[in-house]
Design an enzyme around this catalytic site. Structure first.
Site, PDB file in Angstrom:
ATOM      1  N   SER A 196       4.731  -6.621 -25.109  1.00 11.14           N
ATOM      2  CA  SER A 196       3.547  -5.664 -24.870  1.00 11.14           C
ATOM      3  C   SER A 196       2.587  -6.244 -26.142  1.00 11.14           C
ATOM      4  O   SER A 196       2.334  -8.126 -25.679  1.00 11.14           O
ATOM      5  CB  SER A 196       3.806  -5.029 -24.615  1.00 11.14           C
ATOM      6  OG  SER A 196       2.215  -3.721 -25.016  1.00 11.14           O
ATOM      7  N   GLU A 324       3.535  -3.700 -13.576  1.00 10.55           N
ATOM      8  CA  GLU A 324       3.227  -3.774 -15.041  1.00 10.55           C
ATOM      9  C   GLU A 324       2.458  -2.734 -14.906  1.00 10.55           C
ATOM     10  O   GLU A 324       2.445  -1.541 -15.847  1.00 10.55           O
ATOM     11  CB  GLU A 324       2.238  -4.547 -15.603  1.00 10.55           C
ATOM     12  CG  GLU A 324       3.159  -6.092 -15.671  1.00 10.55           C
ATOM     13  CD  GLU A 324       4.048  -6.252 -16.949  1.00 10.55           C
ATOM     14  OE1 GLU A 324       3.907  -5.042 -17.301  1.00 10.55           O
ATOM     15  OE2 GLU A 324       4.808  -6.992 -17.011  1.00 10.55           O
ATOM     16  N   HIS A 420       6.455  -1.610 -16.252  1.00 15.53           N
ATOM     17  CA  HIS A 420       5.295  -2.079 -18.270  1.00 15.53           C
ATOM     18  C   HIS A 420       7.212  -1.668 -18.677  1.00 15.53           C
ATOM     19  O   HIS A 420       6.732  -0.300 -18.940  1.00 15.53           O
ATOM     20  CB  HIS A 420       4.833  -1.766 -18.660  1.00 15.53           C
ATOM     21  CG  HIS A 420       4.314  -2.299 -20.104  1.00 15.53           C
ATOM     22  ND1 HIS A 420       3.636  -4.379 -20.216  1.00 15.53           N
ATOM     23  CD2 HIS A 420       4.024  -1.924 -21.561  1.00 15.53           C
ATOM     24  CE1 HIS A 420       3.446  -3.993 -21.442  1.00 15.53           C
ATOM     25  NE2 HIS A 420       3.913  -2.693 -21.472  1.00 15.53           N
TER      26      HIS A 420
END
Length: 518
Positions: A196, A324, A420
């Site tokens: 990230s 995600e 994610h």
């Protein structure tokens, strides 16, 4: 100048390492020597507030390295408050080391983790980032560290260097270069890996001249495409300072309590919906801070830099998860609740090109509003920036490997799928620690353990000799490692999205139009 360090009761079996600044005493945890909270730079407070990091002063005697250093200020996140930070001190810039064989002759590969957190939160001491399993089973020296986030690290403040959070990362890597041999690591085999905002940081470091030569391999997981132009970054800093009735200058902000200043950033974030007219996508996604393409610390975007050959000598693994956006949908309440109007607005905001919304619907004819909403958000924010990083690396003459995590995690009733952040516990092997339990479920299944072992083996093999275990990516076959219950190597699996974004350039986000002219 050196400072004296008081000694506490220690065991003769405790590992002691001499760093350039002085000796540190860690702890023995099974087969590992573990050191926590080693300062790699002076505390960025007082006269050094908003300054570039400065190498830590030396100390006399042995310094205990038994506890994580205090996290950088991030307002009320993780239940921390101002008094808690004051009690823990201001050594925000500290590193932690897990080593199977501390000693200058071991020559083990080194892996340096950069945590995510949208550039506004994050700390290396979270249980999901414990490096014990990765170091022990992978035979690597594992390093984690703190860096400044939010206003302290990324606000574009007059009189201060840009991208102080990235400069902290460079300082940590310089500390690794100068000291890691004493912990059993090979300074010529350093791999940075991050997820990230940590993945975006890895991408930025590949583009930065200041970081050249400090690492040799890179793993960029779920790279966000959000980098700011100076005009947007300056306006964000001004908006934040105005919450306190101040100007975005070091003279005005350096005397403000760090936690109070972080709180002003939180207030700004809560009001970002009011700024969509001038900030565009950044406001729509509630992104107040990001690395700034300032022309100096970060000369150009990572995609442009890599296409120009900046990463030619760095081996790269880049990838993302399949689903995600589902985690963010759960957080903001849109998961499974997206209307046709919301889907249309998202396509209009994020789909590439003037006919992007139409092309998305044609590319995914059976997708309902929820699927379209998730696809365009996930593609814009993480999936396509990650893929384009690999494409840019190849265009610039470098080597890249690409992966996608497809495994549908059983946590939350299976609602999040391959969302994610799922890759983090799988790569570290901490399947029931911290936030991982919510993703993977209570009591990791044998399937989760097997997949985690495979991912750990791929990451550590790449760190050791540059081969993660699947073919390199190229612009014709586009071979991609799929991480699922059964491993497979196939052409890139998100081909409709790839074609939609094929000609898109991820530029630095700029002001849509000047404030006051909405």
């Amino acid at each position: 100048m050196s400072v004296a360090v008081s000694q506490s009761s220690n065991s003769p079996s405790d590992p002691v390492v001499r760093t350039e600044a002085g000796r540190v005493r860690g702890s023995r945890e099974g087969s590992l020597a573990v050191f926590r909270g080693i300062p790699f730079a002076e505390p960025p407070v007082g006269a050094r507030r908003f300054a570039a990091p400065r190498a830590v002063r030396g100390w006399d005697g042995e310094r205990d390295a038994l506890a994580f250093g205090p996290p950088p200020p991030q307002a009320g996140f993780f239940g921390m408050d101002g008094p808690a930070w004051d009690a823990e001190g201001h050594d925000w810039l500290t590193a932690n080391v897990w080593s199977p064989d501390p000693g200058p002759g071991a020559g083990l590969p080194v892996m340096v983790w950069i945590q995510g957190g949208a550039y506004v939160i994050g700390m290396s001491g979270l249980p999901e980032y414990d490096g014990g399993r990765l170091a022990r089973e992978g035979g690597v020296v594992l390093v984690t560290f703190n860096y400044r986030v939010g206003i302290e690290g990324f606000a574009h403040i007059e009189g201060a260097p840009a991208n102080r959070g990235l400069l902290d990362q460079v300082a940590a890597l310089e500390w690794v270069r100068d000291n890691i041999r004493a912990f059993g690591g090979d300074p010529d085999r350093v791999t940075v890996f991050g997820q990230s905002a940590g993945g975006g940081s890895v991408a930025a470091l590949m583009a930065m001249g200041r970081a050249r030569g400090l690492f040799h391999r890179a793993v960029a997981q779920s790279v966000p495409g959000t980098f700011f132009s100076p005009d947007l970054a300056s306006d964000a800093a001004a908006a934040c300072a105005s919450e306190l009735g101040l100007k975005p200058t070091t003279a005005d902000l350096s005397s403000v309590d760090p936690v109070r200043l972080s709180g002003a950033g939180d207030v700004l974030t809560a009001k970002l919906a009011q700024r969509v007219g001038s900030w565009g996508k950044a406001a729509h996604r509630q992104i107040p801070f990001a690395p700034v393409v300032d022309g100096d610390v970060l000369p150009v975007t990572p995609w442009q830099a890599l296409a120009d050959g900046a990463g030619r000598d760095i081996e790269l693994v880049a990838g993302h998860t399949r689903d995600e956006h589902r985690l963010f949908g759960l957080i903001d309440g849109t998961l499974g609740q997206v209307s046709e109007e919301q889907a249309s607005a998202a396509l209009q905001m994020y789909a590439p090109g003037p006919d992007g919304p139409r092309r998305y619907r044609e590319a995914f004819p059976s997708a309902d509003p929820n699927e379209l909403y998730e696809l365009v958000h996930g593609d814009w924010l993480f999936r396509m920036p990650s893929l384009h990083l690999a494409d840019a690396q190849i265009a610039g003459g470098g080597r890249a490997h690409v992966y996608e995590l497809n495994w549908p995690a059983p946590g939350m009733g299976g609602a999040l799928r391959a969302c994610h952040g799922l890759d983090v516990p799988l790569v570290f092997g901490n399947l029931d620690a911290g936030q991982a339990a919510g993703l993977i479920g209570d009591g990791p299944s044998p399937e989760a353990e097997t997949l985690s072992a495979r991912m750990r083996a791929a990451w550590t093999a790449f760190a050791a000799h540059g081969d993660p275990g699947w073919p390199a990516y190229d612009s014709t076959q586009r071979l991609t490692q799929l991480f699922d219950a059964q491993l497979a190597v196939t052409p890139y699996p998100e081909e409709p999205s790839r074609l939609l974004w094929e000609d898109h350039v991820f530029p630095a986000l700029s002001l849509v139009r000047r404030p006051g002219h909405e």
